[in-house]
Design an enzyme around this catalytic site. Sequence first.
Site, short mmCIF file in Angstrom:
data_model
loop_
_atom_site.label_atom_id
_atom_site.label_comp_id
_atom_site.label_asym_id
_atom_site.label_seq_id
_atom_site.Cartn_x
_atom_site.Cartn_y
_atom_site.Cartn_z
N LYS A 1 7.16 11.72 32.89
CA LYS A 1 6.35 11.50 34.08
C LYS A 1 5.91 10.04 34.21
O LYS A 1 5.74 9.54 35.34
CB LYS A 1 5.13 12.43 34.07
CG LYS A 1 5.49 13.90 34.28
CD LYS A 1 6.16 14.14 35.65
CE LYS A 1 6.39 15.61 35.91
NZ LYS A 1 6.98 15.87 37.25
N TYR B 1 7.16 15.42 28.01
CA TYR B 1 6.67 15.52 29.39
C TYR B 1 5.96 14.25 29.83
O TYR B 1 6.23 13.70 30.90
CB TYR B 1 5.72 16.72 29.51
CG TYR B 1 5.21 16.96 30.91
CD1 TYR B 1 6.01 17.61 31.85
CD2 TYR B 1 3.94 16.54 31.30
CE1 TYR B 1 5.55 17.85 33.13
CE2 TYR B 1 3.48 16.77 32.58
CZ TYR B 1 4.28 17.42 33.50
OH TYR B 1 3.83 17.64 34.77
#
Length: 232
Positions: free
Chosen positions: A141, A137
């Site tokens: 991002k 993640y």
Amino acid sequence: MTKTVLITGVSSGIGYEQARLFLKEGYHVYGVDKNPAPILEGSFDFLQLDISRDLTALFTKVKEVDILCLTAGVLDDYKPLLETNRQEITDVFATNFFAVVNITSFYLKKMVEKQAGCIITMCSIASFLAGGGGIAYTSSKHALAGFTKQLALDYAKENISVFGIAPGAVKTSMTKADFEPGGLSEWVANETPIKRWILPEEVAELSLFLASGKASAMQGDIITIDGGWSLK
């Protein structure tokens, strides 16, 4: 003429609140989600689709839009690299990064032709900090933040407004596990300077402002909305 908005991840959370608010303000909203259609009032068209897969149905149904809200995203299980396999990383990047690249590439062409458009990516405090997710993640991002900044730089001269939004802990269906017994909800609230989670409505309000045309001088900014978390 009525402006059109495409919102990914529209069935719940931030995407749902974005759609509700844009509809309230008189926009025509196209919504995409892999989950069933939400109940919304106004000029709303929905397509059930997993954006990490084939996008032909989306591009066939929606030829062009004025505003692109790339809101859909998936979390990982906060796992470090040695506990994460290649497929898990691939799956997170497929939604959080490559779907954004593919959707943007399609609609950007029309925006450049019209010399008008607005693109809003949904970054995260994990776009700048470690700990907001696991290796998959956080990496996805960070990549999305770089994509947003470079896109803004490259297409500012074409009158395309590009922004990112970087929420902290937002109370949505994606974070519902944190509110189950033994979850992190109380700890997160206590660790956040304003002592609460961010509401999806607050992120939607920021989205509407960025899309309004009043924020053009903020080109390329990734605006943090995290209750002060990143101040620490």
